[in-house]
Structure formats: C-alpha cells, structure tokens
Design a protein around this motif. Structure first.
Motif, PDB file in Angstrom:
ATOM      1  N   LYS A   1       0.859  -1.179   0.000  1.00  0.00           N
ATOM      2  CA  LYS A   1       0.000   0.000   0.000  1.00  0.00           C
ATOM      3  C   LYS A   1       0.890   1.222   0.000  1.00  0.00           C
ATOM      4  O   LYS A   1       2.040   1.151   0.418  1.00  0.00           O
ATOM      5  CB  LYS A   1      -0.857   0.033   1.282  1.00  0.00           C
ATOM      6  N   LEU A   2       0.323   2.330  -0.431  1.00  0.00           N
ATOM      7  CA  LEU A   2       1.104   3.556  -0.478  1.00  0.00           C
ATOM      8  C   LEU A   2       1.590   3.953   0.923  1.00  0.00           C
ATOM      9  O   LEU A   2       2.715   4.401   1.097  1.00  0.00           O
ATOM     10  CB  LEU A   2       0.261   4.681  -1.087  1.00  0.00           C
ATOM     11  N   ASP A   3       0.740   3.742   1.903  1.00  0.00           N
ATOM     12  CA  ASP A   3       1.133   4.192   3.250  1.00  0.00           C
ATOM     13  C   ASP A   3       2.179   3.267   3.876  1.00  0.00           C
ATOM     14  O   ASP A   3       2.683   3.547   4.954  1.00  0.00           O
ATOM     15  CB  ASP A   3      -0.084   4.391   4.166  1.00  0.00           C
TER      16      ASP A   3
ATOM     17  N   ASP B   1       8.599  12.159   4.016  1.00  0.00           N
ATOM     18  CA  ASP B   1       8.934  10.979   3.209  1.00  0.00           C
ATOM     19  C   ASP B   1       8.083  10.934   1.947  1.00  0.00           C
ATOM     20  O   ASP B   1       8.589  10.652   0.859  1.00  0.00           O
ATOM     21  CB  ASP B   1       8.706   9.705   4.037  1.00  0.00           C
ATOM     22  N   GLY B   2       6.796  11.240   2.127  1.00  0.00           N
ATOM     23  CA  GLY B   2       5.891  11.243   0.974  1.00  0.00           C
ATOM     24  C   GLY B   2       6.351  12.242  -0.075  1.00  0.00           C
ATOM     25  O   GLY B   2       6.340  11.958  -1.278  1.00  0.00           O
ATOM     26  N   GLY B   3       6.805  13.418   0.390  1.00  0.00           N
ATOM     27  CA  GLY B   3       7.276  14.451  -0.521  1.00  0.00           C
ATOM     28  C   GLY B   3       8.474  13.996  -1.331  1.00  0.00           C
ATOM     29  O   GLY B   3       8.575  14.260  -2.529  1.00  0.00           O
ATOM     30  N   LYS B   4       9.397  13.262  -0.684  1.00  0.00           N
ATOM     31  CA  LYS B   4      10.591  12.751  -1.384  1.00  0.00           C
ATOM     32  C   LYS B   4      10.179  11.787  -2.494  1.00  0.00           C
ATOM     33  O   LYS B   4      10.677  11.852  -3.620  1.00  0.00           O
ATOM     34  CB  LYS B   4      11.503  12.019  -0.395  1.00  0.00           C
TER      35      LYS B   4
ATOM     36  N   ILE C   1       5.116   3.396  -9.335  1.00  0.00           N
ATOM     37  CA  ILE C   1       4.896   2.824  -7.999  1.00  0.00           C
ATOM     38  C   ILE C   1       3.670   1.939  -8.132  1.00  0.00           C
ATOM     39  O   ILE C   1       2.601   2.409  -8.531  1.00  0.00           O
ATOM     40  CB  ILE C   1       4.643   3.898  -6.919  1.00  0.00           C
ATOM     41  N   ARG C   2       3.878   0.679  -7.876  1.00  0.00           N
ATOM     42  CA  ARG C   2       2.743  -0.217  -8.001  1.00  0.00           C
ATOM     43  C   ARG C   2       2.364  -0.742  -6.608  1.00  0.00           C
ATOM     44  O   ARG C   2       3.243  -1.182  -5.862  1.00  0.00           O
ATOM     45  CB  ARG C   2       3.099  -1.372  -8.926  1.00  0.00           C
TER      46      ARG C   2
ATOM     47  N   TYR D   1       0.844   3.941  -9.797  1.00  0.00           N
ATOM     48  CA  TYR D   1       1.074   5.389  -9.867  1.00  0.00           C
ATOM     49  C   TYR D   1       2.217   5.650 -10.849  1.00  0.00           C
ATOM     50  O   TYR D   1       3.283   5.028 -10.745  1.00  0.00           O
ATOM     51  CB  TYR D   1       1.436   5.946  -8.491  1.00  0.00           C
ATOM     52  N   LEU D   2       1.964   6.604 -11.801  1.00  0.00           N
ATOM     53  CA  LEU D   2       2.961   6.919 -12.829  1.00  0.00           C
ATOM     54  C   LEU D   2       3.359   8.392 -12.748  1.00  0.00           C
ATOM     55  O   LEU D   2       2.621   9.195 -12.174  1.00  0.00           O
ATOM     56  CB  LEU D   2       2.372   6.618 -14.221  1.00  0.00           C
ATOM     57  N   PRO D   3       4.549   8.753 -13.354  1.00  0.00           N
ATOM     58  CA  PRO D   3       4.992  10.154 -13.300  1.00  0.00           C
ATOM     59  C   PRO D   3       3.956  11.118 -13.885  1.00  0.00           C
ATOM     60  O   PRO D   3       3.903  12.274 -13.489  1.00  0.00           O
ATOM     61  CB  PRO D   3       6.270  10.160 -14.141  1.00  0.00           C
TER      62      PRO D   3
END
Ligand SMILES: [Zn+2]
Length: 512
Positions: free
Chosen positions: A59-61, A69-72, A85-86, A92-94
């Motif tokens: 999961k994303l979290d 960290d999320g910002g990085k 990011i799968r 999730y794609l750029p």
C-alpha cells in the motif's frame, strides 16, 4: 490486514505475473510515522543510484506515512527517477496527478494521527475506569505491583484527622502545616515538612473524597476516599475564611488578637501591651484605624479583662447547660426509633436515583467513545454527574451507617454547644474564642461591647437563652415544650447534615 510475509508473497506473485525484476526487498516493522527511517533512506539512495526504477509496495502508506517521506517519493516520481509505484490495488505513474498521490500520502498521515488519537483514547479509557496513574497525594502511596494508589500505612489516618480538623475552620494554614510537621508527615521525595503552597494543594485536592481531575474532567476514582464530600466542601469554605497565612505571630498574652473587628469602620481590632510607670503591665485592644477612606471615630480602648468578660458573656449566650443537654438527648432517643422506617425509604429512593444516574453516565461515555459528542460536550455533561454520583453514594453510605441518622446533626449540635460550657467554667479563653469564631460569622467591637452575629441555629439558641433568663420563673410551662409539637424539631428532609432550622426550645420552657 495481512501479515508482512503474506503481503510479500502476494507482491512476489504480482512481480512474477508482470515480469517485474525485484532488485531488493525492504521490510520494516518500525512505525513509519517519524521521518528519517534508515531502511526508507537506504531504499531512496539505491533508487537514486539507479539500482532500480520502480517501487512495488503493498500500500502507499507502507512506503511513507509522513509528509516529508511522501514528498521525497513524489519528487522522485515527478522527475522520473521512479518510473512507477505499483501497489496491490493501484499503479502510480509520473504522469499521474501528483495532488492525488499527495492526498493519499496525506491520508496515510491522517491514519497515523487517528492511531495516536486511539492510543490517547486508550489512556482516557483507563482514567474512565477510575485509575489515577500519577504520583499519590499526601497520605497515600503508589502500590508498585498493582499500580494502584493505596492508603499510606502511617500517614493516612494522620492526614485524615487533620483534614477533618481543618474542615471545622479552627485551624489556620500555618496551623495545619505545624500539625503535619508535629505528626511527622513529610514530603515523599523531599523528606521535609510541606511548604504552604503544597498545603493549599492538598486542601483543594478532590482526590481525598474519591474523585480526581484530569485535564479539567472529573472522574470517579477507584481508590479509598479519605474524607466525605461534605468534609471536602467544608474545607473549601474554611479555606476562604482562613485566607492567607497570618503574618503576625500571635503574642502569647494578647489572646484576642485577630478576633474582632471595629463596629465603626470594619477594620480589625489590634492588641497592645502597655507598661505603666509603676511597672504594672496591662493589655488593651483598639481599632487599627487602617481605613484610608474614612477616619474611624472609635478612639476608645478596651482592657483585655473587659474584652474577656464580653467573650464569656457571648459564649454563655450560645451554650447548652448540662441539664438541657441530658433532656435533649433523652428526647432525641425516642425520636430516633421513629425515624428508621423513613430512613429506609430515603435510602431506597436515593438508590433508585443513583441507578438512573449511572445509566445516564454510561450513555454519555458511550456517546463519547463512539464519537457522537466532542470532548467539550462530554465534560459539560459528565462532570456534574460524576460529582452528583459521588454525592449520592456518600449520602447512601451515611444513611446506611445504621446508627447515623438525620438526628445525628442535632445531637452533634447539642454536644458541641454543651462543650463550650467547660471552656466558660475553666476560663479557657482560647477555647471560647475559637467557639465564638465557629458559631458566629461576625464579631464587632463597639466601645466596650462585643456583638456576635450568630449562625443558625445558634442565633435561636442565643435568643432563647436571653428569653429564659429574663422571663419570670414558671415551672408549669414545661409540658408545652415537650409535647408532641416537639416533632417540629426534625428537619423534614434532613439527610444532608444541615441543622434543623425549626430547632427552638419553647420560650417559656425552663429547667427545674
Ligand atoms: Zn475603627
């Protein structure tokens, strides 16, 4: 929620299906709430070095649970360093809406906040069960194994006695301090006698009657109460009258210092010593003339002997002689037997009221833990109910204490008014003084006369005493007072310790 191993096997099977090469697997059990985690940073470094170009995560979290960290991660994704990011549910794609991803990280952050809120709720839950988890107040100690607060084997009774004495209003703050010291009660850590501010703390701590405050919220404790709610309330009243510690040391021979106020200006009466040329010492009292607004017209002095006479005259007004006492007590005994049925009815109704209140408290607790009401509403609803509950429970305890019934205050009052007799007989000036301070709210000195404003029912007693003394002797009137009219003596709803206001011997009654 799946275990970490289960999550890994799910993710590995996704990798196999999609032909993804897993360069390295990172797991961590440490909470991802705080930034700067070593494993997280190691992963980012490796990605930046080009060891990998995507993240596969449950999961994303799981990747980041805070904004830093999320910002990085978002930054790397935007720059294309991370190309994908799968997660188990989503890719999730750029080119994706960065805001969307940020929101999802933000939600993760919110989740962590909710989690810590739940932990705080857990603490509140503990408090709700009445467990006070701080340093034990004076007279108690922290039981280390059970993590409870227990009565101190040595100090509990000593502190209790002193609190009860303070409640009568006959002890000053410094007096309380002195008595504590004399009883050998010292601070837990300092091993020294308590300072005045700490004593103020002790006297204002509702813990002693069974409840405790946490963040402005009142809780019913599970600890053994030291005093009743009534005593606690009396202590609060006494604190107001005692006020700040007296600065002046009471001189041994000036017994009536701080006793009366000037009837002309309302300022206190001070005492002075004077030595005549002959070497004769005498003590006198006068107005301090401290008023700045008015020039006090009282310019006379009163000799200590004269003031003492006045004190005695006033004490005699409100005392009950032995013979009266015996008659009163005998009569009370006959009434006592009649009250037991009414008492049981009162207990039953109090218990019903208590049961209803408990249901209400449970409902409020439930509403709060379920989030139906906020903390402010919760406090507003609950605090008065907790106080009321403690009050009801103590009323029941008092009533159930078999021997104690509503005539007890009357009995106590008679005994109290009778004890002053000994002080008068033995010229115990301090005793008379503190008795008058207790039964009278105001003691005014005008010229050579002291007038005391007696509290109820001492005012009635004073009136009766005057009437009896001035009236011609007429023995036949005896029966009127002791007729069944006497049942008026009982306060109709007296279970609260208040004295019956109707208590008033028949003006014509006197003793043979
Ligand atoms: Zn004055």
């Amino acid at each position: 929620m799946l275990s970490i191993d289960a999550q890994l096997s799910e993710l590995n099977s996704i990798a196999r299906e999609r032909g993804i090469t897993v360069v390295r697997t990172f797991t961590e059990s440490k909470s991802a709430k705080e930034p700067g985690r070593e494993i997280f940073n190691d992963m980012l470094r490796r990605i930046e070095r080009g060891e990998a170009n995507a993240i596969l995560s449950w999961k994303l979290d799981r990747i980041a649970r805070n904004f830093d960290d999320g910002g990085k991660i978002i930054g790397l994704l935007q720059r294309g360093v991370i190309q994908e990011i799968r997660t188990f549910e989503k890719t999730y794609l750029p080119t994706d809406n960065v805001l969307m991803i940020a929101v999802e990280f933000g939600m993760a952050n919110q989740y962590v906040r909710d989690l810590s809120l739940n932990i705080r709720r857990g603490i509140r839950e503990k408090i709700r069960r009445g467990i006070y988890s701080w340093k034990a107040p004076l007279g108690y100690f922290n039981e280390p194994r059970l993590r409870t607060i227990e009565p101190h084997p040595e100090y509990f009774d000593k502190v209790k006695k002193l609190l009860e004495r303070f409640a009568t209003g006959t002890l000053s703050l410094t007096g309380f301090q002195r008595e504590l010291k004399a009883a050998g009660v010292v601070g837990e850590r300092s091993k020294k006698p308590l300072v005045l501010s700490a004593i103020g703390h002790v006297l204002r701590n509702p813990f002693y009657y069974g409840v405790f405050l946490h963040k402005g919220e009142m809780h019913q404790g599970v600890h053994v109460p030291m005093i009743s709610k009534k005593t606690f309330d009396d202590i609060q009243k006494a604190l107001v009258t005692v006020g700040k510690p007296r600065r002046r040391r009471e001189e041994k021979n000036l017994v009536f210092l701080n006793f009366a106020t000037c009837a002309e200006c309302g300022y206190s009466i001070t005492g002075e010593r004077h030595i005549k040329k002959s070497g004769l010492r005498f003590h006198y009292y006068r107005c301090t003339h401290k008023s700045r607004e008015q020039r006090c017209p009282a310019t006379t002095f009163i000799r200590q002997e004269k003031l003492a006479e006045e004190v005695k005259r006033n004490a005699e007004l409100v005392l009950i002689p032995d013979e009266w006492k015996e008659k009163f007590l005998a009569k009370i005994e006959t009434w006592e037997t009649e009250t037991s049925i009414e008492k049981q009815q009162k207990i039953d109704s109090l218990k019903a009221e208590l049961a209803l209140l408990k249901t209400k408290i449970d409902r409020v607790n439930k509403a709060f833990t379920e989030g139906a009401i906020d903390i402010a509403e919760f406090k507003e609803l609950k605090n008065p109910m907790v106080a009321l509950k403690a009050d009801l429970e103590q009323q029941i305890v008092v009533l159930e204490g078999s021997k104690i019934n509503r005539l007890e205050p009357l009995k106590k009052w008679i005994l109290e008014a009778n004890t002053a007799q000994n002080d008068v007989f033995s010229d115990n000036w301090l005793g008379m003084k503190s008795f008058l301070e207790k039964v009278g709210s105001n003691r005014l000195l005008r010229a050579q006369t002291v007038t005391v404003s007696f509290k109820k029912p001492f005012d009635l007693l004073a009136e009766t005493n005057v009437t009896v003394r001035n009236a011609p002797i007429d023995f036949s009137a005896n029966s009127v007072w002791w007729s069944r009219q006497g049942s008026n003596l009982r306060h109709p709803q007296c279970h609260c310790g208040a004295l019956p206001t109707e208590l008033r011997p028949h003006p014509e009654w006197r003793l043979i």
